[in-house]
Each structure stands twice: as structure tokens, then as C-alpha cells.
Motif scaffolding. Structure first.
Motif, mmCIF file in Angstrom:
data_model
loop_
_atom_site.group_PDB
_atom_site.id
_atom_site.type_symbol
_atom_site.label_atom_id
_atom_site.label_comp_id
_atom_site.label_asym_id
_atom_site.label_seq_id
_atom_site.Cartn_x
_atom_site.Cartn_y
_atom_site.Cartn_z
ATOM 1 N N GLU A 36 0.838 -1.198 0.000
ATOM 2 C CA GLU A 36 0.000 0.000 0.000
ATOM 3 C C GLU A 36 0.875 1.251 0.000
ATOM 4 O OE1 GLU A 36 -3.867 0.444 0.277
ATOM 5 O OE2 GLU A 36 -3.102 -1.123 -1.057
ATOM 6 N N GLU A 37 1.978 1.207 0.738
ATOM 7 C CA GLU A 37 2.892 2.349 0.800
ATOM 8 C C GLU A 37 3.714 2.494 -0.476
ATOM 9 O OE1 GLU A 37 5.265 1.993 4.340
ATOM 10 O OE2 GLU A 37 3.481 1.854 5.610
ATOM 11 N N ARG A 67 -5.698 -1.507 -9.168
ATOM 12 C CA ARG A 67 -6.920 -2.083 -9.763
ATOM 13 C C ARG A 67 -7.534 -3.166 -8.896
ATOM 14 N NH1 ARG A 67 -6.368 -4.275 -15.297
ATOM 15 N NH2 ARG A 67 -8.532 -4.777 -14.877
ATOM 16 N N LEU A 68 -6.776 -3.690 -7.961
ATOM 17 C CA LEU A 68 -7.282 -4.755 -7.097
ATOM 18 C C LEU A 68 -8.124 -4.180 -5.972
ATOM 19 C CD1 LEU A 68 -3.996 -6.838 -6.707
ATOM 20 C CD2 LEU A 68 -5.871 -7.234 -8.327
ATOM 21 N N ASP A 69 -9.191 -4.909 -5.589
ATOM 22 C CA ASP A 69 -9.919 -4.490 -4.398
ATOM 23 C C ASP A 69 -9.173 -5.006 -3.166
ATOM 24 O OD1 ASP A 69 -10.744 -7.160 -3.756
ATOM 25 O OD2 ASP A 69 -12.623 -6.923 -4.846
ATOM 26 N N ARG A 70 -9.608 -4.605 -2.002
ATOM 27 C CA ARG A 70 -8.869 -4.922 -0.777
ATOM 28 C C ARG A 70 -8.714 -6.428 -0.550
ATOM 29 N NH1 ARG A 70 -10.203 -2.437 5.103
ATOM 30 N NH2 ARG A 70 -10.886 -4.480 5.710
ATOM 31 N N MET A 71 -9.763 -7.202 -0.779
ATOM 32 C CA MET A 71 -9.659 -8.649 -0.566
ATOM 33 C C MET A 71 -8.711 -9.294 -1.578
ATOM 34 S SD MET A 71 -11.043 -9.412 2.185
ATOM 35 C CE MET A 71 -10.882 -11.182 2.069
ATOM 36 N N GLU A 72 -8.708 -8.807 -2.812
ATOM 37 C CA GLU A 72 -7.772 -9.333 -3.805
ATOM 38 C C GLU A 72 -6.334 -9.022 -3.398
ATOM 39 O OE1 GLU A 72 -10.378 -9.100 -7.918
ATOM 40 O OE2 GLU A 72 -9.520 -7.245 -7.102
ATOM 41 N N LYS A 73 -6.118 -7.835 -2.868
ATOM 42 C CA LYS A 73 -4.780 -7.464 -2.399
ATOM 43 C C LYS A 73 -4.329 -8.394 -1.273
ATOM 44 C CE LYS A 73 -5.101 -2.587 -3.630
ATOM 45 N NZ LYS A 73 -5.179 -1.204 -3.133
ATOM 46 N N PHE A 74 -5.244 -8.688 -0.345
ATOM 47 C CA PHE A 74 -4.882 -9.595 0.742
ATOM 48 C C PHE A 74 -4.628 -11.006 0.232
ATOM 49 C CE2 PHE A 74 -6.403 -6.373 3.787
ATOM 50 C CZ PHE A 74 -5.350 -6.432 4.687
ATOM 51 N N GLU A 85 -1.682 -12.610 -12.518
ATOM 52 C CA GLU A 85 -2.087 -11.892 -13.726
ATOM 53 C C GLU A 85 -3.442 -11.249 -13.440
ATOM 54 O OE1 GLU A 85 -3.335 -12.857 -18.328
ATOM 55 O OE2 GLU A 85 -2.105 -14.289 -17.231
ATOM 56 N N ILE A 86 -3.556 -9.981 -13.738
ATOM 57 C CA ILE A 86 -4.827 -9.282 -13.544
ATOM 58 C C ILE A 86 -5.568 -9.327 -14.876
ATOM 59 C CG2 ILE A 86 -5.941 -7.097 -12.990
ATOM 60 C CD1 ILE A 86 -3.542 -6.484 -11.206
ATOM 61 N N VAL A 87 -6.782 -9.870 -14.833
ATOM 62 C CA VAL A 87 -7.586 -9.992 -16.048
ATOM 63 C C VAL A 87 -8.821 -9.124 -15.922
ATOM 64 C CG1 VAL A 87 -6.740 -12.282 -16.633
ATOM 65 C CG2 VAL A 87 -8.738 -12.056 -15.174
ATOM 66 N N GLU A 88 -9.370 -8.727 -17.061
ATOM 67 C CA GLU A 88 -10.587 -7.905 -17.077
ATOM 68 C C GLU A 88 -11.785 -8.717 -16.646
ATOM 69 O OE1 GLU A 88 -10.832 -4.601 -17.794
ATOM 70 O OE2 GLU A 88 -8.673 -4.578 -17.959
#
Length: 89
Positions: free
Chosen positions: A51-52, A62-69, A86-89
């Protein structure tokens, strides 16, 4: 084995300590009153680091908080690297 801390994902304030090592716990938080997932403190620290200073290998914002965790949990608790995501649409 030493004790591990787990942090409430709802309020991010309350921590609990347990004598076992797991990716997360689900308990009622006495601070916010929510039945929540408490994430392993090592995972939370990785999340705070990203985050920092977001990693350049993936589009962190682009990730939401749960995806980040989820990404942080896999990085900390497995052999995965950022190249494995990999981040997909």
C-alpha cells in the motif's frame, strides 16, 4: 512454535494472538463487533508494504482490498512470486 498475531480485516485495529500458524481466523472482533476474518500479521505487513509502495509487476491499484490480501497471503505463505499473478478484465 511461537505465538502469531492476527488482525481484523474489517477495522484493521484489533489483533488477537494464537499459539498456531494459520493464514487467517474467523472470529468476532471485540473492537468493531463484526464476525470477521483475522489475517495473519505477516500477511498484513506485506499488504501495508504494498500500500505504501505498490509493486510495479502488477497493477496494484486495480485490485480491491480482498484481492490485495489474497496476493499478499500467497506471497507470504507459499512459494508464489508476483510473476505468478495476472490481472484480467
Amino acid at each position: 512454535m511461537s505465538s502469531r498475531q492476527y488482525r481484523c480485516l474489517n477495522c484493521l485495529e484489533h489483533t488477537v494472538t494464537r499459539s498456531f500458524d494459520a493464514s487467517h481466523l474467523s472470529v468476532t472482533c471485540p473492537t468493531c463487533g463484526s464476525f470477521e476474518r483475522f489475517v495473519n500479521e505477516d500477511v498484513y505487513q506485506q499488504y501495508e508494504t504494498f500500500e505504501e509502495s505498490p509493486p510495479t509487476e502488477i497493477d496494484w491499484d486495480r485490485l480491491d482490498r480482498m484481492e490485495k490480501f489474497l496476493v499478499c497471503e500467497r506471497l507470504v505463505r507459499s512459494t508464489k512470486t508476483l510473476a505468478d499473478f495476472e490481472i484480467v478484465e
